[in-house]
Enzyme design. Structure first.
Site, mmCIF file in Angstrom:
data_model
loop_
_atom_site.group_PDB
_atom_site.id
_atom_site.type_symbol
_atom_site.label_atom_id
_atom_site.label_comp_id
_atom_site.label_asym_id
_atom_site.label_seq_id
_atom_site.Cartn_x
_atom_site.Cartn_y
_atom_site.Cartn_z
ATOM 1 N N ASP A 87 43.775 49.205 56.687
ATOM 2 C CA ASP A 87 43.418 50.627 56.745
ATOM 3 C C ASP A 87 41.915 50.785 57.001
ATOM 4 O OD1 ASP A 87 42.680 49.700 54.260
ATOM 5 O OD2 ASP A 87 43.390 51.466 53.159
ATOM 6 N N SER A 88 41.193 49.659 57.014
ATOM 7 C CA SER A 88 39.793 49.688 57.457
ATOM 8 C C SER A 88 39.687 50.198 58.894
ATOM 9 C CB SER A 88 39.154 48.292 57.343
ATOM 10 O OG SER A 88 39.936 47.330 58.016
ATOM 11 N N ASP A 106 48.698 47.508 55.872
ATOM 12 C CA ASP A 106 48.258 48.215 54.661
ATOM 13 C C ASP A 106 49.037 49.512 54.452
ATOM 14 O OD1 ASP A 106 46.282 46.708 53.404
ATOM 15 O OD2 ASP A 106 44.615 47.659 54.468
ATOM 16 N N LYS A 148 50.946 45.622 52.390
ATOM 17 C CA LYS A 148 49.942 45.327 51.366
ATOM 18 C C LYS A 148 49.577 46.604 50.634
ATOM 19 C CE LYS A 148 45.459 44.099 52.418
ATOM 20 N NZ LYS A 148 44.677 45.195 51.808
ATOM 21 N N GLU A 167 46.979 48.160 47.239
ATOM 22 C CA GLU A 167 45.800 47.861 46.426
ATOM 23 C C GLU A 167 46.055 48.127 44.946
ATOM 24 O OE1 GLU A 167 42.437 50.106 47.819
ATOM 25 O OE2 GLU A 167 42.516 49.240 49.838
ATOM 26 N N GLU A 185 38.970 40.747 46.859
ATOM 27 C CA GLU A 185 37.834 41.283 47.611
ATOM 28 C C GLU A 185 36.622 41.497 46.707
ATOM 29 O OE1 GLU A 185 38.744 44.544 50.203
ATOM 30 O OE2 GLU A 185 36.644 44.994 50.601
HETATM 31 N N1 LIG Z 1 33.741 46.805 58.833
HETATM 32 C C1 LIG Z 1 34.246 46.737 57.593
HETATM 33 N N2 LIG Z 1 34.254 45.558 56.953
HETATM 34 C C2 LIG Z 1 34.764 45.443 55.692
HETATM 35 O O1 LIG Z 1 34.771 44.321 55.145
HETATM 36 C C3 LIG Z 1 35.280 46.609 55.068
HETATM 37 C C4 LIG Z 1 35.270 47.821 55.793
HETATM 38 N N3 LIG Z 1 34.743 47.859 57.043
HETATM 39 N N4 LIG Z 1 35.777 48.964 55.263
HETATM 40 C C5 LIG Z 1 36.511 48.908 54.021
HETATM 41 C C6 LIG Z 1 35.919 47.945 53.117
HETATM 42 C C7 LIG Z 1 34.524 48.304 52.609
HETATM 43 N N5 LIG Z 1 33.968 47.012 52.352
HETATM 44 C C8 LIG Z 1 32.713 46.709 51.799
HETATM 45 C C9 LIG Z 1 31.575 47.389 52.159
HETATM 46 C C10 LIG Z 1 30.333 47.005 51.649
HETATM 47 C C11 LIG Z 1 30.234 45.963 50.732
HETATM 48 C C12 LIG Z 1 28.924 45.492 50.217
HETATM 49 O O2 LIG Z 1 28.558 44.356 50.452
HETATM 50 N N6 LIG Z 1 28.157 46.313 49.497
HETATM 51 C C13 LIG Z 1 26.838 45.889 49.059
HETATM 52 C C14 LIG Z 1 26.064 47.071 48.478
HETATM 53 C C15 LIG Z 1 26.860 47.911 47.546
HETATM 54 C C16 LIG Z 1 26.093 49.037 46.902
HETATM 55 O O3 LIG Z 1 26.021 50.142 47.470
HETATM 56 O O4 LIG Z 1 25.551 48.801 45.805
HETATM 57 C C17 LIG Z 1 26.918 44.787 48.051
HETATM 58 O O5 LIG Z 1 25.937 44.007 47.957
HETATM 59 O O6 LIG Z 1 27.944 44.650 47.359
HETATM 60 C C18 LIG Z 1 31.394 45.292 50.362
HETATM 61 C C19 LIG Z 1 32.626 45.686 50.901
HETATM 62 C C20 LIG Z 1 34.880 45.981 52.751
HETATM 63 N N7 LIG Z 1 35.742 46.620 53.738
HETATM 64 C C1 LIG Z 2 39.398 44.014 54.204
HETATM 65 C C2 LIG Z 2 40.867 43.896 54.119
HETATM 66 C C3 LIG Z 2 41.338 43.052 52.985
HETATM 67 C C4 LIG Z 2 41.553 45.242 54.126
HETATM 68 O O1 LIG Z 2 42.241 45.657 53.233
HETATM 69 C C5 LIG Z 2 41.358 46.083 55.324
HETATM 70 O O2 LIG Z 2 40.792 45.604 56.326
HETATM 71 O O3 LIG Z 2 41.778 47.243 55.283
HETATM 72 MG MG LIG Z 3 42.707 47.713 53.425
#
Ligand SMILES: Nc1nc(=O)c2c([nH]1)NC[C@@H]1CN(c3ccc(C(=O)N[C@@H](CCC(=O)O)C(=O)O)cc3)CN21
Ligand SMILES: CC(C)C(=O)C(=O)O
Ligand SMILES: [Mg+2]
EC number: 2.1.2.11
Length: 268
Positions: free
Chosen positions: A43-44, A82, A112, A114, A179
């Site tokens: 769903d991303s 998803d 899938k 959540e 995740e």
């Molecule tokens: N392009 C894309 N990739 C992804 O992996 C993804 C999406 N979109 N959309 C749905 C979710 C959102 N996701 C994410 C987005 C950001 C962090 C991240 O690393 N955040 C930082 C800062 C968080 C904050 O604001 O404090 C971190 O260090 O955790 C993790 C997962 C994973 N998923």
């Molecule tokens: C990041 C993966 C696990 C997901 O749920 C998505 O892409 O929607």
């Molecule tokens: Mg998803």
């Protein structure tokens, strides 16, 4: 093509499972050509291909539309799709009904969902013949509650996640996505389960990895999550290609003889 029972076998044999998201016909075709073990119609797609700021806006119709295109592009690959936000929390009956509908309409191999709130739906969907993948840790459909950040960072939350993972397995799930959690927790969860764990931001001691297609190839996504390593740079090569095309049009060098129909319909 893999079947649901292969996942436990691969875990037992210590073979890592490769998974990437796919959202349409060309991304599915490329991923199948690359030999991915499994694809996730995530769903991303709401963020990567539709431009929303979260996955919350994504609907059942969106998921069906995209998953059918992915199946056409990857006819011989195991596809997980998803369940979107809002389709499995109102009540168990509607959740099971929506799981069955999504599985049947898309010709995916598994659905899938959540979180650990939906154990009863997992049990009944599997009972109805729908393979289910779980998803714990950062569950993006709860972004309004948790934000997009690492989860289960203290011991109490980590112990709860281990219990949740066991419950998801006991309900009949065939894999669990983990995740954005600490890697020692992911290792622990992986060691207590018989079904494989697929990590995204969960370290290397899990049974497989999943990343978002647009993050792997750097295609549109600008701010990459911490756990992403890009393996290509389509943001650069794509824009370069489009610029070259526009320049050739402005200069009158495109089209040329090889890209023009030669047939004459008027007397000179
Ligand atoms: N392009 C894309 N990739 C992804 O992996 C993804 C999406 N979109 N959309 C749905 C979710 C959102 N996701 C994410 C987005 C950001 C962090 C991240 O690393 N955040 C930082 C800062 C968080 C904050 O604001 O404090 C971190 O260090 O955790 C993790 C997962 C994973 N998923
Ligand atoms: C990041 C993966 C696990 C997901 O749920 C998505 O892409 O929607
Ligand atoms: Mg998803």
């Amino acid at each position: 093509m893999k079947v649901t029972s292969d996942w436990k076998k691969m875990k037992k044999e210590g073979e890592k499972i490769t998974m990437v998201t796919a959202y349409d016909y060309p991304s599915a075709k490329q991923s199948e050509a690359a030999g991915m073990d499994t694809l996730l119609v995530g769903d991303s797609l709401g963020m990567t291909v539709l431009g929303y700021n979260s996955t919350v806006q994504v609907t059942m119709d969106d998921m069906v539309h995209h998953a059918k295109a992915v199946r056409r592009g990857a006819p011989d690959t195991y596809i997980v799709v998803d369940m979107p936000f809002g389709t499995y929390h109102a009540n168990v009956d509607d959740g099971v009904g929506n799981a069955i509908t999504l599985y049947q309409k898309t010709d995916a191999n598994a659905i899938k969902l959540e979180g650990s709130e939906c154990i009863d739906i997992i049990r009944r969907a599997v009972g109805a013949g729908v393979p289910v993948v779980g998803h714990l840790g950062l569950t993006p459909q709860s972004v309004g509650v948790t934000g997009f950040r690492m989860q289960a960072s203290d011991e109490a939350a980590a112990l709860q996640l281990i219990e949740d993972a066991k419950a998801v397995e006991a309900a009949g799930a065939s894999m669990i996505v983990l995740e954005a959690i600490p890697s020692d927790l992911a290792r622990k969860v992986t060691s207590v389960l018989e079904i494989p764990t697929i990590g995204i931001g969960a370290g290397v001691d899990v049974d497989g990895q999943v990343l978002v297609y647009h993050d792997v190839l750097q295609y549109g996504s600008e701010r990459l999550p911490k756990f992403v390593r890009p393996f290509a740079d389509f943001n650069t090569t794509g824009v370069e290609g489009l610029k070259s095309y526009a320049e050739a049009v402005k200069a009158g060098t495109f089209p040329d003889a090889s890209t023009t129909y030669k047939r004459k319909v008027f007397e000179e």
